[in-house]
Design a protein around this motif. Sequence first.
Motif, PDB file in Angstrom:
ATOM      1  N   HIS A   1      -0.766  16.284 -30.242  1.00 19.39           N
ATOM      2  CA  HIS A   1       0.099  15.466 -29.379  1.00 19.39           C
ATOM      3  C   HIS A   1       0.837  14.429 -30.215  1.00 19.39           C
ATOM      4  O   HIS A   1       0.380  14.021 -31.287  1.00 19.39           O
ATOM      5  N   CYS A   2       1.987  13.975 -29.661  1.00 20.05           N
ATOM      6  CA  CYS A   2       2.822  12.990 -30.352  1.00 20.05           C
ATOM      7  C   CYS A   2       3.225  11.877 -29.378  1.00 20.05           C
ATOM      8  O   CYS A   2       3.067  12.014 -28.157  1.00 20.05           O
ATOM      9  N   ASP A   3       3.756  10.786 -29.945  1.00 24.81           N
ATOM     10  CA  ASP A   3       4.345   9.779 -29.064  1.00 24.81           C
ATOM     11  C   ASP A   3       5.764  10.205 -28.721  1.00 24.81           C
ATOM     12  O   ASP A   3       6.248  11.249 -29.158  1.00 24.81           O
ATOM     13  N   GLU A   4       6.449   9.375 -27.959  1.00 26.20           N
ATOM     14  CA  GLU A   4       7.744   9.774 -27.391  1.00 26.20           C
ATOM     15  C   GLU A   4       8.896   9.705 -28.376  1.00 26.20           C
ATOM     16  O   GLU A   4      10.001  10.220 -28.103  1.00 26.20           O
ATOM     17  N   ARG A   5       8.682   9.065 -29.517  1.00 26.16           N
ATOM     18  CA  ARG A   5       9.784   8.920 -30.467  1.00 26.16           C
ATOM     19  C   ARG A   5      10.022  10.244 -31.188  1.00 26.16           C
ATOM     20  O   ARG A   5       9.093  10.969 -31.503  1.00 26.16           O
ATOM     21  N   GLY A   6      11.272  10.543 -31.463  1.00 26.32           N
ATOM     22  CA  GLY A   6      11.631  11.803 -32.087  1.00 26.32           C
ATOM     23  C   GLY A   6      12.112  12.808 -31.061  1.00 26.32           C
ATOM     24  O   GLY A   6      11.895  12.662 -29.847  1.00 26.32           O
ATOM     25  N   THR A   7      12.766  13.862 -31.544  1.00 31.50           N
ATOM     26  CA  THR A   7      13.278  14.883 -30.632  1.00 31.50           C
ATOM     27  C   THR A   7      12.128  15.753 -30.126  1.00 31.50           C
ATOM     28  O   THR A   7      11.036  15.784 -30.699  1.00 31.50           O
TER      29      THR A   7
END
Length: 247
Positions: free
Chosen positions: A180-186
Motif C-alpha cells: 500500500h501507498c499514501d495518496e501522493r504520486g500518480t
Amino acid sequence: MRFLRVLAVASLPLILVGCPPKTEPLPDTTTPVPPPPPSVKLQVISIDPARVNAMQPFKAELFGSGFQMEGMKVRVGVMMVASIDVLDSNTIQIDVPPLPGGVYDITVDTADGRSHTLRSGLVVRDAPPPPDPTAGLGCEDITINFDYDSARLSDGAMRALESKLACFTDRSGAVRIEGHCDERGTTNYNLALGQRRADAVSRWLAAQGVPASRINAISFGEERPIDARSTETAWAKNRRGEISAAK
C-alpha cells in the motif's frame, strides 16, 4: 385255707420278662466320597491402567478371579489381544496395540467355555493436539511500514517480521502480502511502488525458507488507505505492507 391259697400261688413258676440283648452296629466298610471342590467364579474386576492416550501401545494388568493358566483369551472391545501372560488365577498381563479414542469393554474367555466382561473398563482418551507455536502471534493481521517513496525493509520492519516468523515457517497455509501507498504520486506509480513493497516482503520470507508457492504478493497502491486524512501522520500509516498467514 387262706394260707394254702397263698402258698399255692407262691409255688407257681416265675416267668421272667426282660429286654432283648444289645447288638453292636456293623462297621462301615464303604470309602467316603470327598465333597466336590468349590467352583471359582470367573470375574474381571479391573484393569490397570484404566485410562490411556489414543494411538499408543501399552501394557496392562487384568485383576479378577477364576483365570486359567492355559487357553485364556482376552478381547478389548472387539479386538482379540495377541499377547497374554496369565500370572496367576487372579492376574493377567496383556499387551494392547494402539487404539482410537473411546470406551472399551474387556472380555475374558476360558478354555472350558466360561466368559466374563468388564463393561466400559477401559477409557482411551483422544490425544490432545500439539501446542500451536503461533498461538497469540496474530498471524492473520501483520502490518509493517515503509519510508516515503521507498520499498526497502527498515530495521524496524524486519524486527516486526522476525517476531512473527513462526507464522510463516510453522504454518503450511498461503501467505498473502499486500503493498500500500499514501495518496501522493500518480495511480500507476503508486501501484508499482506498492508492488515493489509487497515483493520486498516476499523476498524476505523466501530467504527464511518459506516456499514461493505459498506466497501471493499484490499491490493496491493508494486505493485502500487506513487513514483518509492528508497529513504526515496519515501518510505514514498508509505506507505499509499487510501480511496474513493462513494455517
